[in-house]
Scaffold this motif. Structure first.
Motif, PDB file in Angstrom:
ATOM      1  N   LYS A  48      18.653   7.674  -8.026  1.00  0.00           N
ATOM      2  CA  LYS A  48      17.378   8.269  -8.434  1.00  0.00           C
ATOM      3  C   LYS A  48      16.290   7.261  -8.059  1.00  0.00           C
ATOM      4  N   ILE A  49      15.331   7.715  -7.274  1.00  0.00           N
ATOM      5  CA  ILE A  49      14.263   6.833  -6.824  1.00  0.00           C
ATOM      6  C   ILE A  49      12.945   7.348  -7.376  1.00  0.00           C
ATOM      7  N   TYR A  50      12.235   6.448  -8.020  1.00  0.00           N
ATOM      8  CA  TYR A  50      10.968   6.766  -8.653  1.00  0.00           C
ATOM      9  C   TYR A  50       9.858   5.935  -8.037  1.00  0.00           C
ATOM     10  N   VAL A  51       8.689   6.524  -7.944  1.00  0.00           N
ATOM     11  CA  VAL A  51       7.468   5.793  -7.588  1.00  0.00           C
ATOM     12  C   VAL A  51       6.490   6.027  -8.732  1.00  0.00           C
ATOM     13  N   ASP A  52       6.025   4.937  -9.327  1.00  0.00           N
ATOM     14  CA  ASP A  52       5.027   5.025 -10.389  1.00  0.00           C
ATOM     15  C   ASP A  52       3.664   5.104  -9.715  1.00  0.00           C
ATOM     16  N   ALA A  53       3.106   6.298  -9.660  1.00  0.00           N
ATOM     17  CA  ALA A  53       1.836   6.513  -8.962  1.00  0.00           C
ATOM     18  C   ALA A  53       0.710   5.672  -9.540  1.00  0.00           C
ATOM     19  N   ALA A  54       0.735   5.443 -10.847  1.00  0.00           N
ATOM     20  CA  ALA A  54      -0.310   4.637 -11.479  1.00  0.00           C
ATOM     21  C   ALA A  54      -0.148   3.153 -11.167  1.00  0.00           C
ATOM     22  N   GLY A  55       1.013   2.764 -10.658  1.00  0.00           N
ATOM     23  CA  GLY A  55       1.278   1.371 -10.309  1.00  0.00           C
ATOM     24  C   GLY A  55       1.258   1.124  -8.817  1.00  0.00           C
ATOM     25  N   CYS A  56       0.696   2.069  -8.071  1.00  0.00           N
ATOM     26  CA  CYS A  56       0.586   1.939  -6.615  1.00  0.00           C
ATOM     27  C   CYS A  56      -0.857   2.202  -6.192  1.00  0.00           C
ATOM     28  N   ALA A  57      -1.208   1.634  -5.064  1.00  0.00           N
ATOM     29  CA  ALA A  57      -2.535   1.878  -4.490  1.00  0.00           C
ATOM     30  C   ALA A  57      -2.386   1.985  -2.986  1.00  0.00           C
ATOM     31  N   CYS A 106       0.857  -1.173   0.000  1.00  0.00           N
ATOM     32  CA  CYS A 106       0.000   0.000   0.000  1.00  0.00           C
ATOM     33  C   CYS A 106       0.901   1.233   0.000  1.00  0.00           C
ATOM     34  N   THR A 107       0.595   2.188  -0.849  1.00  0.00           N
ATOM     35  CA  THR A 107       1.426   3.375  -1.015  1.00  0.00           C
ATOM     36  C   THR A 107       1.748   4.020   0.325  1.00  0.00           C
ATOM     37  N   ASP A 108       0.755   4.106   1.183  1.00  0.00           N
ATOM     38  CA  ASP A 108       0.878   4.845   2.441  1.00  0.00           C
ATOM     39  C   ASP A 108       1.433   4.024   3.591  1.00  0.00           C
ATOM     40  N   ILE A 109       1.769   2.772   3.370  1.00  0.00           N
ATOM     41  CA  ILE A 109       2.335   1.951   4.441  1.00  0.00           C
ATOM     42  C   ILE A 109       3.639   1.311   3.960  1.00  0.00           C
ATOM     43  N   CYS A 110       3.536   0.239   3.210  1.00  0.00           N
ATOM     44  CA  CYS A 110       4.740  -0.520   2.848  1.00  0.00           C
ATOM     45  C   CYS A 110       5.534   0.095   1.697  1.00  0.00           C
ATOM     46  N   VAL A 111       4.859   0.718   0.732  1.00  0.00           N
ATOM     47  CA  VAL A 111       5.615   1.351  -0.350  1.00  0.00           C
ATOM     48  C   VAL A 111       6.472   2.471   0.223  1.00  0.00           C
TER      49      VAL A 111
END
Length: 182
Positions: free
Chosen positions: A143-152, A123-128
């Motif tokens: 460089k660290i990226y988070v794909d917002a469309a690939g997270c919930a 979950c984006t707000d916990i484990c991600v």
């Protein structure tokens, strides 16, 4: 030379359709599977984390705060979703008993040549966010990226809050505002 990895956080049955069922996570599952498949076809390194608890979960600190039994080792709910199983094995999967993976952090310490890391999963707000921040601490110049469309996240609002917190820590958020895979 640049070395990039992709990290898939906790795409397990219990977070999509099981004990902690999440419609937002269900919506991104096709996108995540497709993204992993394409990365593997290009020969990229893809790592997985798996939330893992024992029968004593309710007695743990997490169980006291989130009293929903989930991801019990060896159960169907603990398993990765079917579309990701072909890509995961004991060599690229980190079992974790809490939000952030100490073994993943150790892997990063031992692989200091990694220059880019992309995160997807739940979950984006916990484990991600927990694993993203571990990566930032272990490899501060990557460089660290988070794909917002690939997270919930647990909720869409919690997802957005986590993305904003990561932005404040110089994490690059990509595909923000795009509709999740349907």
């Amino acid at each position: 030379m640049s070395r990039k990895i992709m990290v898939v956080i906790d795409m397990q049955n219990d977070f999509l359709t099981g004990a902690l069922r999440n419609e937002e996570a269900i919506k991104i599952s096709g996108y995540v599977i497709d993204k992993v498949k394409k990365a593997k076809e290009k020969g990229e390194t893809v790592l997985f984390t798996m939330d893992t608890h024992g029968d004593d979960y309710m007695q743990t600190e997490e169980g006291q705060n989130l009293p929903v039994v989930h991801c019990i080792s060896g159960t169907e709910g603990w398993e990765l979703i079917d579309g990701l199983k072909p890509y995961a094995d004991k060599n690229n999967t980190f079992i974790k008993e809490t939000f952030g993976s100490k073994d993943f952090a150790e892997y990063l310490r031992e692989n200091a040549d990694i220059t880019e890391i992309e995160f997807i999963g739940v979950c984006t707000d916990i484990c991600v966010i927990s694993n993203v921040m571990l990566a930032k601490a272990m490899l501060p110049n990557a460089k660290i990226y988070v794909d917002a469309a690939g997270c919930a996240g647990v909720t869409p609002e919690a997802h957005d809050t986590a993305l904003n917190a990561m932005k404040a820590c110089h994490i690059k958020i990509v595909n923000e505002g795009q509709e999740n895979w349907r």
